[in-house]
Design a protein around this motif. Structure first.
Motif, PDB file in Angstrom:
ATOM      1  N   MET B 103       0.830  -1.210   0.000  1.00 13.37           N
ATOM      2  CA  MET B 103       0.000   0.000   0.000  1.00 13.37           C
ATOM      3  C   MET B 103       0.859   1.253   0.000  1.00 13.37           C
ATOM      4  O   MET B 103       0.634   2.182  -0.763  1.00 13.37           O
ATOM      5  N   TYR B 106       2.784   1.786  -3.314  1.00 14.04           N
ATOM      6  CA  TYR B 106       1.853   2.258  -4.345  1.00 14.04           C
ATOM      7  C   TYR B 106       1.479   3.720  -4.090  1.00 14.04           C
ATOM      8  O   TYR B 106       1.470   4.539  -5.008  1.00 14.04           O
ATOM      9  N   GLY B 107       1.191   4.037  -2.836  1.00  7.39           N
ATOM     10  CA  GLY B 107       0.837   5.412  -2.484  1.00  7.39           C
ATOM     11  C   GLY B 107       1.947   6.385  -2.833  1.00  7.39           C
ATOM     12  O   GLY B 107       1.710   7.428  -3.449  1.00  7.39           O
ATOM     13  N   LYS B 110       2.222   6.613  -6.826  1.00  6.31           N
ATOM     14  CA  LYS B 110       1.128   7.024  -7.698  1.00  6.31           C
ATOM     15  C   LYS B 110       0.323   8.236  -7.236  1.00  6.31           C
ATOM     16  O   LYS B 110      -0.590   8.661  -7.934  1.00  6.31           O
ATOM     17  N   TYR B 111       0.583   8.735  -6.066  1.00  8.94           N
ATOM     18  CA  TYR B 111      -0.132   9.939  -5.630  1.00  8.94           C
ATOM     19  C   TYR B 111       0.880  11.006  -5.274  1.00  8.94           C
ATOM     20  O   TYR B 111       1.911  10.714  -4.686  1.00  8.94           O
ATOM     21  N   ASP B 182      -5.712   5.882 -14.950  1.00  8.31           N
ATOM     22  CA  ASP B 182      -6.639   6.942 -15.372  1.00  8.31           C
ATOM     23  C   ASP B 182      -7.816   6.361 -16.123  1.00  8.31           C
ATOM     24  O   ASP B 182      -8.958   6.764 -15.909  1.00  8.31           O
ATOM     25  N   ARG B 185     -10.240   4.966 -13.816  1.00 12.24           N
ATOM     26  CA  ARG B 185     -10.984   6.012 -13.119  1.00 12.24           C
ATOM     27  C   ARG B 185     -12.063   6.594 -14.029  1.00 12.24           C
ATOM     28  O   ARG B 185     -13.171   6.883 -13.581  1.00 12.24           O
ATOM     29  N   GLU B 191     -10.813   4.656  -6.201  1.00  9.08           N
ATOM     30  CA  GLU B 191      -9.367   4.529  -6.028  1.00  9.08           C
ATOM     31  C   GLU B 191      -8.984   3.163  -5.477  1.00  9.08           C
ATOM     32  O   GLU B 191      -8.007   2.550  -5.893  1.00  9.08           O
ATOM     33  N   VAL B 192      -9.764   2.675  -4.511  1.00  8.90           N
ATOM     34  CA  VAL B 192      -9.445   1.399  -3.881  1.00  8.90           C
ATOM     35  C   VAL B 192      -9.611   0.257  -4.873  1.00  8.90           C
ATOM     36  O   VAL B 192      -8.777  -0.640  -4.977  1.00  8.90           O
ATOM     37  N   PHE B 195      -6.875   0.214  -7.365  1.00  8.35           N
ATOM     38  CA  PHE B 195      -5.676  -0.369  -6.759  1.00  8.35           C
ATOM     39  C   PHE B 195      -5.769  -1.898  -6.738  1.00  8.35           C
ATOM     40  O   PHE B 195      -4.859  -2.594  -7.174  1.00  8.35           O
TER      41      PHE B 195
END
Lengths: 313, 294
Positions: B103, B106-107, B110-111, B182, B185, B191-192, B195
């Motif tokens: 987690m 990835y966080g 990607k953010y 994207d 989305r 978002e979850v 992922f």
């Protein structure tokens, strides 16, 4: 929809600057949501203990008068304590010998396994990696048996040539005894990392080099090794951190090598003894923290000298 | 020329350099000697073990079953308990650490959130913190909370795996295209869900690698449980065998039977991880290259 395009990684500094102000609150939230759980563990089991160790190390507990704030007295004591200093000297010496040895073996093996592609080579790769799956404690137990006079084959083997077997548990040879255990345990793991890096190299580079008349040896030293330099530096750093904290192997071999390995053999063993045998947590924390400082200095010095080669930190 | 390229191109014509293979052969023997010694000597009974004779070959008495029985019944079957404890610590610590690392990696990849660069730099800095330097203060913190000498004292600190975060970060950054996220989305996935259903499958090799590395780290851990646990019924197998080793060395003659238990105990304790490594080979090897390459 405009928001979605903003989420793409910006390519240039200019773009970055343009976007930075507009990143949506939601992205902040989602980012922290993903990182948060790890962050909590990180704070609880890394930052908090570190801070607490620092705090503890600034106090002293006396039989009379209780606990008092002494600032750096514990550190002054540590750096003038022959037990601590001899431990530090040992792990530094040991690092200087064992790390280059392990990495040279791992590198040679990785290069061989990258070049030789028979079934036997694949089998060897697994077998050489096998010790990594063995807990260091068990590895030390196994080698302890092999070294011991009663169980080990050394007496028999050297007896064949009419020689006396070397005692790797004696104070003269314990350095080499430990060196062998550590090399056996880790060389295969480093080999796998280097091998994986070699496999990721674009083979057309070798082809081009061959066209230019480079031999196998030149390809290995001039192309393969420089290309996997980041991986080499990564494992060097990890082995340096690990070796300076040396604990498991000497702690286990201590039982067999009575008298050779004392409770202050390495700084970590000394810290353990101070904290858990003598309940002297303040001094134990100071020793751990001092050792942590030494690790930091060594790693940063190393990274500084290799800064042109690395790209991972 | 052509046959060199063909190896890489996939026709798999083996490259054999005989001298190198012979060298490999010797090295394989070196790496296998301790295993061989343990396999041979765990077949022996006490007289076979102590009566001299060839230490690298079997005696006439090959008694694995009798020795195994002894190992698993000694002291009320404490050895099996140690193995189960180790399994619990490895699975709980390994899975927990991996979930957190995946987690977080990835966080970070990607953010773009506030203080991301700073936090990531701190995590990387933590790679250099000696893990054992944390044991003493963590022990005192846990003893204040009454957590020492419980399974939590071993599991909770094992959840921390900054290297796993680094590995996942690198892998997620390169293996998960932003365009794909994207697109998901746009299609209305949250978002979850994005992922779990898009990113996670792409990160699988690195996930398996991190899982194996964290499970191995927990299984191999010695310093932490040694410091935290005093009830030998909670020991992992590493601390347990260390305890036996200490006892057997202390009373040289009285510990005769304990020595053979330690030998067989070492052999049995290494089997689970060896099996795990062999059976998951395909999955973890791809992930390992990540940490090394960049």
């Amino acid at each position: 929809m405009t928001l979605l395009t903003e989420k793409r990684a910006p390519r240039t500094q200019h773009e970055k600057r343009k976007i930075r102000g507009k990143v949506h609150l939601r992205e902040h939230l989602m980012g922290w949501l993903f990182v948060g759980p790890f962050g909590v563990v990180f704070l609880a089991f890394l930052i908090a203990p570190l801070g607490y160790a620092l705090y503890l190390s600034l106090f002293q507990k006396k039989l009379i008068g209780g606990t008092s704030f002494v600032l750096f007295d514990n550190y002054v004591k540590a750096f003038t304590d022959p037990s601590f200093l001899s431990g530090v000297w040992f792990v530094l010496r040991f690092s200087l010998v064992s790390i280059p040895l392990q990495i040279l073996i791992a590198l040679a093996l990785a290069l061989i396994l990258d070049a030789v592609t028979t079934l036997f080579a694949r089998f060897s790769r697994l077998m050489i990696f096998l010790p990594y799956a063995i807990p260091t404690v068990i590895g030390a137990v196994m080698w302890g048996f092999l070294y011991s006079k009663g169980f080990g084959p050394l007496t028999d083997i050297f007896g064949l040539f009419g020689a006396t077997a070397p005692d790797f548990l004696s104070s003269d040879l314990i350095f080499y005894g430990l060196l062998n255990v550590v090399t056996w345990q880790w060389a295969g793991y480093y080999m796998i990392i280097l091998y994986a890096a070699l496999q990721g190299v674009d083979p057309t580079l070798y082809e081009a080099a061959r066209m230019d008349g480079a031999g196998r040896w030149q390809i290995a030293t001039r192309i393969k090794i420089p290309l996997i330099a980041p991986a080499l530096i990564l494992i060097l750093v990890f082995s340096l951190i690990g070796t300076l904290q040396f604990f498991n192997e000497p702690q286990i071999l201590r039982y067999l090598a009575a008298g050779t390995i004392g409770t202050d053999f390495t700084p970590n063993m000394y810290a353990y003894q101070q904290a858990f045998s003598l309940a002297n947590f303040n001094y134990g924390s100071a020793i751990s923290f001092a050792l942590g400082g030494i690790v930091f200095i060594c790693v940063y010095a190393f990274l500084f000298f290799t800064r042109k080669r690395r790209s991972f930190l | 020329m052509t046959d060199h390229t063909s190896v890489r191109a996939g026709t798999r014509r083996p490259q054999r350099y005989l001298p190198m293979q012979i060298l490999l052969g010797f090295l394989v023997i070196y790496f296998l000697v301790p295993f061989w010694w343990v396999i041979v000597n765990s077949s022996k009974d006490a007289p076979g073990l102590f009566g001299g004779g060839n230490t690298l070959w079997f005696t006439d008495q090959i008694d694995y079953i009798g020795n195994l029985k002894q190992l698993f019944t000694y002291d009320g079957g404490i050895y099996l308990r140690w193995i189960l404890n180790s399994t619990l610590y490895a699975i709980a610590g390994g899975v927990g650490a991996t979930v957190l690392a995946v987690m977080a990696g990835y966080g970070f990849a990607k953010y773009r959130f506030a203080a991301r660069r700073f936090s990531f730099a701190v995590v990387l800095g933590a790679l250099m913190v000696p893990a054992t330097a944390l044991v003493i203060p963590t022990f005192i913190m846990f003893s204040r909370l009454g957590l020492t000498n419980t399974v939590w004292a071993v599991i909770l600190p094992s959840l921390l795996n900054p290297f796993g975060v680094y590995l996942m970060h690198v892998y997620a950054r390169d293996a998960v295209p932003d365009e794909l996220l994207d697109a998901a989305r746009v299609d209305g996935a949250g978002e979850v869900r994005t992922f779990l259903q898009i990113a996670l499958p792409l990160m699988r090799p690195a996930v398996v690698t991190v899982l194996l590395l964290s499970a191995v780290a927990s299984w191999n851990n010695y310093f932490l449980p040694l410091a935290m646990l005093s009830d030998n019924r909670l020991f992992p197998v590493t601390v347990g065998l260390g305890l036996w080793q200490g006892i057997a060395s202390a009373n040289n003659s009285g510990g005769t039977s304990l020595w053979s238990l330690i030998i067989l105990g070492s052999l049995v304790s290494v089997l689970p991880l060896i099996i795990a490594f062999f059976s998951l080979q395909r999955h973890w090897r791809g992930g390992l290259s990540v940490g090394g390459l960049r």
